[in-house]
Design a protein around this motif. Sequence first.
Motif, PDB file in Angstrom:
ATOM      1  N   GLY A 194       0.801  -1.213   0.000  1.00  0.00           N
ATOM      2  CA  GLY A 194       0.000   0.000   0.000  1.00  0.00           C
ATOM      3  C   GLY A 194       0.838   1.270   0.000  1.00  0.00           C
ATOM      4  O   GLY A 194       1.796   1.401  -0.762  1.00  0.00           O
ATOM      5  N   ILE A 195       0.506   2.188   0.886  1.00  0.00           N
ATOM      6  CA  ILE A 195       1.191   3.479   0.941  1.00  0.00           C
ATOM      7  C   ILE A 195       2.673   3.310   1.253  1.00  0.00           C
ATOM      8  O   ILE A 195       3.500   4.172   0.919  1.00  0.00           O
ATOM      9  N   LEU A 238      -4.842 -11.333  10.801  1.00  0.00           N
ATOM     10  CA  LEU A 238      -4.468 -12.452   9.953  1.00  0.00           C
ATOM     11  C   LEU A 238      -3.920 -11.975   8.616  1.00  0.00           C
ATOM     12  O   LEU A 238      -2.910 -12.489   8.124  1.00  0.00           O
ATOM     13  N   VAL A 239      -4.581 -10.979   8.019  1.00  0.00           N
ATOM     14  CA  VAL A 239      -4.081 -10.412   6.766  1.00  0.00           C
ATOM     15  C   VAL A 239      -2.687  -9.833   6.976  1.00  0.00           C
ATOM     16  O   VAL A 239      -1.764 -10.069   6.192  1.00  0.00           O
ATOM     17  N   ASN A 240      -2.534  -9.075   8.055  1.00  0.00           N
ATOM     18  CA  ASN A 240      -1.255  -8.448   8.386  1.00  0.00           C
ATOM     19  C   ASN A 240      -0.150  -9.493   8.544  1.00  0.00           C
ATOM     20  O   ASN A 240       0.944  -9.367   7.987  1.00  0.00           O
ATOM     21  N   ASP A 278       2.636   0.565  10.411  1.00  0.00           N
ATOM     22  CA  ASP A 278       2.719  -0.488   9.407  1.00  0.00           C
ATOM     23  C   ASP A 278       1.399  -0.706   8.665  1.00  0.00           C
ATOM     24  O   ASP A 278       1.311  -1.551   7.788  1.00  0.00           O
ATOM     25  N   ASP A 279       0.346   0.050   8.993  1.00  0.00           N
ATOM     26  CA  ASP A 279      -0.897  -0.032   8.233  1.00  0.00           C
ATOM     27  C   ASP A 279      -0.639   0.384   6.784  1.00  0.00           C
ATOM     28  O   ASP A 279       0.003   1.406   6.527  1.00  0.00           O
ATOM     29  N   MET A 280      -1.157  -0.378   5.846  1.00  0.00           N
ATOM     30  CA  MET A 280      -0.927  -0.075   4.437  1.00  0.00           C
ATOM     31  C   MET A 280      -1.711   1.137   3.961  1.00  0.00           C
ATOM     32  O   MET A 280      -1.444   1.674   2.878  1.00  0.00           O
ATOM     33  N   ASP A 281      -2.665   1.623   4.780  1.00  0.00           N
ATOM     34  CA  ASP A 281      -3.533   2.714   4.344  1.00  0.00           C
ATOM     35  C   ASP A 281      -3.349   4.005   5.130  1.00  0.00           C
ATOM     36  O   ASP A 281      -4.155   4.928   5.000  1.00  0.00           O
TER      37      ASP A 281
END
Length: 364
Positions: free
Chosen positions: A14-15, A269-271, A311-314
């Motif tokens: 992501g970002i 889980l995605v992370n 670490d969030d992709m957004d």
Amino acid sequence: MPYKYKVLSIDGGGIRGIIPAIILDEIEKRTGKPICQLFNLIAGSSTGAILGAGLTKPHPNNKNRPQFQAQDLIDMYRKNGDRIFFESFLMRSIKIDDIIRAKYSSKGRDEVLTEFFGDTLLQDALTELFVTSYDIELRKPIFFVNNVHKQTLGENFRKLCKGYTMKQAAMATSAAPSYFKPYKIETIDPTDRGYYALVDGCVFANNPTSLAIMEALISSQKLDSKTPHKQPLTLNDILVVSLGTGSLTRKYHYDQAVNWGLIQWVEPLVNIMLDANSESIACQLEQLLPKADDIPKQYYRFQGILSEANDDMDDASPENIKRLENLARQIIQEGNLELNELCEQLTQGQQQEEQQEQELLVES
């Protein structure tokens, strides 16, 4: 002796794609060459694929030169991150939406990718491309490539090229489940229901480096079966450069996770799956392609730890963008010698190729 074939692989994230974008900008500055002229194959998943496509898009006024440099793509993240990950006030206020529908509308992402890629066809890319995606109805990986002759409708996969655009590939590979809705495009094979229902390639290849290496070897074998006088590539012929988007450090404590159910596990889980894929592939390649004293280094992995940045992709906030940029500069600083060594290899190999081409022209 320079490596015959050079592979660049870029992780999803992501970002956080601004991290490899800054490293690629540094490589362009040190070599004085655009990325598309330094590598034979560029593979990417999600944000990594968007970077790869952007750096191989031909200039409208000069089809032999790229329209964008890595610096332009850094600006894309800085200026358009909040458009891609736009959450309306209504969506923020009605939290049930997080459960029953995608977190973000695809409108902003579609607009940004349209502005960057327009109607440019995949087959116009200036170097070999390999973009990952996944069809949730066929239950097969879907790869977008730029070589029409590589287009394949395999039993367990599809390789698509003819008639598809860079923007379509970028939309498909970045349709991250739970963040964006699946991306639907028409098929080239009527037996495939007439459409593909595609999601982010990171669901199976957040780090596509192993796939990229296999693609190089397989393509070489098929090509050389038609030209017997040429020797197919071996693993020892390939220089591999892999760029990460930050190693995740968020902890999920046992005392909490032991009581989680389906809903609580979805985001963690995605992370975990994405980070585990990237790090396990890196671990395997470090062992498969170790550095030997008597030959140039073959495998480069540039990755940093997300100790400060979210670490969030957004998280496209200006504060987080700045922290991601700082991490990229830290990776460059700590890997300065490796970067110099890599850039020397990239330009040395290119100089030898140019010399061989000139010799062939003189002989003819």
